[in-house]
Design a protein around this motif. Structure first.
Motif, PDB file in Angstrom:
ATOM      1  N   TRP A   1      32.291-101.722 -19.785  1.00 60.14           N
ATOM      2  CA  TRP A   1      31.541-100.535 -19.367  1.00 60.14           C
ATOM      3  C   TRP A   1      30.083-100.852 -19.078  1.00 60.14           C
ATOM      4  O   TRP A   1      29.550-100.476 -18.023  1.00 60.14           O
ATOM      5  N   VAL A   2      29.418-101.553 -19.973  1.00 59.84           N
ATOM      6  CA  VAL A   2      27.979-101.766 -19.801  1.00 59.84           C
ATOM      7  C   VAL A   2      27.686-102.721 -18.640  1.00 59.84           C
ATOM      8  O   VAL A   2      26.577-102.716 -18.086  1.00 59.84           O
ATOM      9  N   ARG A   3      28.661-103.529 -18.260  1.00 62.87           N
ATOM     10  CA  ARG A   3      28.441-104.440 -17.126  1.00 62.87           C
ATOM     11  C   ARG A   3      28.528-103.719 -15.776  1.00 62.87           C
ATOM     12  O   ARG A   3      28.031-104.217 -14.773  1.00 62.87           O
ATOM     13  N   GLN A   4      29.166-102.539 -15.773  1.00 66.94           N
ATOM     14  CA  GLN A   4      29.283-101.803 -14.514  1.00 66.94           C
ATOM     15  C   GLN A   4      28.423-100.545 -14.462  1.00 66.94           C
ATOM     16  O   GLN A   4      28.047-100.102 -13.376  1.00 66.94           O
ATOM     17  N   ARG A   5      28.064 -99.998 -15.602  1.00 68.99           N
ATOM     18  CA  ARG A   5      27.289 -98.751 -15.641  1.00 68.99           C
ATOM     19  C   ARG A   5      25.818 -99.048 -15.376  1.00 68.99           C
ATOM     20  O   ARG A   5      25.213 -99.874 -16.048  1.00 68.99           O
ATOM     21  N   ARG A   6      25.278 -98.344 -14.395  1.00 67.48           N
ATOM     22  CA  ARG A   6      23.877 -98.550 -14.021  1.00 67.48           C
ATOM     23  C   ARG A   6      23.022 -97.380 -14.503  1.00 67.48           C
ATOM     24  O   ARG A   6      23.433 -96.222 -14.443  1.00 67.48           O
TER      25      ARG A   6
ATOM     26  N   THR B   1      22.070-102.541 -14.621  1.00 65.30           N
ATOM     27  CA  THR B   1      23.219-102.270 -15.483  1.00 65.30           C
ATOM     28  C   THR B   1      22.765-102.196 -16.937  1.00 65.30           C
ATOM     29  O   THR B   1      21.730-102.757 -17.319  1.00 65.30           O
TER      30      THR B   1
ATOM     31  N   TRP C   1      24.067-103.762 -19.277  1.00 64.41           N
ATOM     32  CA  TRP C   1      24.110-105.127 -19.813  1.00 64.41           C
ATOM     33  C   TRP C   1      22.766-105.821 -19.667  1.00 64.41           C
ATOM     34  O   TRP C   1      22.428-106.705 -20.453  1.00 64.41           O
ATOM     35  N   GLU C   2      21.998-105.421 -18.685  1.00 65.15           N
ATOM     36  CA  GLU C   2      20.692-106.034 -18.469  1.00 65.15           C
ATOM     37  C   GLU C   2      19.631-105.496 -19.438  1.00 65.15           C
ATOM     38  O   GLU C   2      18.493-105.985 -19.420  1.00 65.15           O
TER      39      GLU C   2
END
Length: 395
Positions: A281-286, A291, A293-294
């Motif tokens: 989820w966190v790698r695709q959710r902006r 994202t 993840w960042e």
């Protein structure tokens, strides 16, 4: 002569225990394929129904998953406690806690009473059906006023000729509606104090005086049926008593060790699955131009949770290994139950938080897993009880 520096290979994210043998690895691979292909695509429907279909359990029996620890003479695989932990972890990774606990109560919390305490005649009568998934089992110890405090049990069993008459109520019994055979703990010596004077009986569905009082509506584990069981002058043949009269408490305590390893392994399987869902989820959710993840805070929190789950998972397998060698590992098992029950809830809370509003919707797997995780610090020995067991052994 030139030398070549060795290149370190990155270890897998989840290392297995050094005591694993090829059959352990094969079992994990088979279970993982089964869960991915035959459980996850259809298990959502079981949540609404409130139970796991019997044909699923028969299918697991046909594949050899229900007799992992039992003797080959009855159709089992005669493996060890490490294999049990593998089963529990892979079922936990399914993301469906209700399905997992339905199976694990049958394989590792109820039927061990027969395997460990039954006579050869009793085992020959019921074990083949149990291993095949034709006979589903439950264990009835907990009562409305006696949960972790087994010594407070009130259900009685009075001898009447060649039978016993059982009277009392059992509460929070997993597989209580589904079960064909229930292993019931009852007080056979009314004068005995505390843990003394308890015996265990195998009671079959349809026995006069035995009924399901009601199916219980739960917060989580929705696909696992849970029931109140009532015994009203329930006549059970003395031949259905497991083990010696008045020695049932020791059988209960013995099996609690296995049960708590199983629950710890299930919890760590669930925690791994939740972290995987959160990572996806966190790698695709902006949000705010990048994202999730960042965002350093989020990825570091997930990194620390993954480290703690890996550590707790190794404790589970260490306890399972000690148990397989026949060591007294009550300290380690109590640590497993306390640590894993709390940790899976911490992981659930964080992973739901990272999902934001989506994590609060019933359509998301993480929402279901949050509800399922809550009972892990309650059932099978509440955290507070487990910590007292640990504290008693620290000296």
């Amino acid at each position: 002569m030139d030398t070549v520096e060795p290149v370190a290979r990155e270890a897998p994210a989840c290392l297995d225990h050094p005591a694993f043998r090829p059959e352990h690895v094969m079992l994990r691979d088979q279970l993982r394929r089964f869960v991915e292909t035959e459980i996850k695509p259809v298990a959502a429907a079981w949540e609404n129904k409130g139970s796991v279909p019997r044909e699923v359990l028969r299918r697991m029996g046909a594949l050899g998953f229900l007799g992992i620890r039992y003797e080959e003479a009855h159709g089992g695989a005669a493996l060890d406690t490490l294999a049990t932990a593998i089963l529990a972890e892979e079922l936990g990774r399914s993301t469906y806690g209700g399905f997992a606990i339905t199976v694990l109560v049958h394989t590792d919390m109820a039927s061990p009473h027969l395997a460990n305490g039954g006579t050869e005649a009793q085992r020959a009568r019921w074990m083949p059906g149990i291993i095949a998934g034709e006979i589903i089992t439950a264990v009835a110890v907990t009562e409305p006023d006696a949960g972790s405090d087994v010594a407070g049990m009130r259900t009685s069993a009075r001898r009447d000729g060649d039978d016993y008459l059982l009277n009392g109520t059992k509460m929070y019994i997993t597989n209580g509606v589904l079960a064909d055979l229930v292993f019931v703990a009852a007080r056979t010596d009314p004068q005995a104090k505390g843990s003394r004077g308890i015996s265990i009986f195998a009671v079959e569905r349809g026995t006069p005086g035995f009924s399901v009082g009601r199916a219980l509506d739960k917060q989580g584990w929705r696909s696992s049926d849970t029931a109140e069981l009532v015994f009203d002058d329930c006549r059970v043949a003395a031949a259905n008593r497991l083990g010696a009269e008045n020695r049932g408490f020791y059988a209960i305590m013995r099996n609690f060790q296995n049960e708590r390893i199983v629950l710890g392994a299930q919890a760590m399987g669930e925690a791994q699955a939740m972290i995987a869902l959160a990572l996806d989820w966190v790698r695709q959710r902006r949000a705010f131009g990048a994202t999730l993840w960042e965002k350093q805070a989020i990825r570091q929190r997930l990194a620390m949770l993954s480290a703690r789950v890996a550590a707790a998972r190794q404790l589970v397998y260490h306890a399972a290994w000690l148990d397989s060698l026949g060591h007294d590992c009550t300290l380690q098992v109590s640590q497993v139950k306390a640590l894993c029950g709390e940790l899976v809830n911490e992981v659930a809370y964080a992973c739901q938080q990272f999902h934001g509003g989506m994590g609060y919707l019933r359509e998301s797997a993480i929402e279901r897993m949050v509800r399922d995780a809550r009972v892990q610090s309650i059932g099978g020995g509440a955290t507070e009880v487990m910590l007292e067991e640990v504290a008693k052994r620290l000296g």
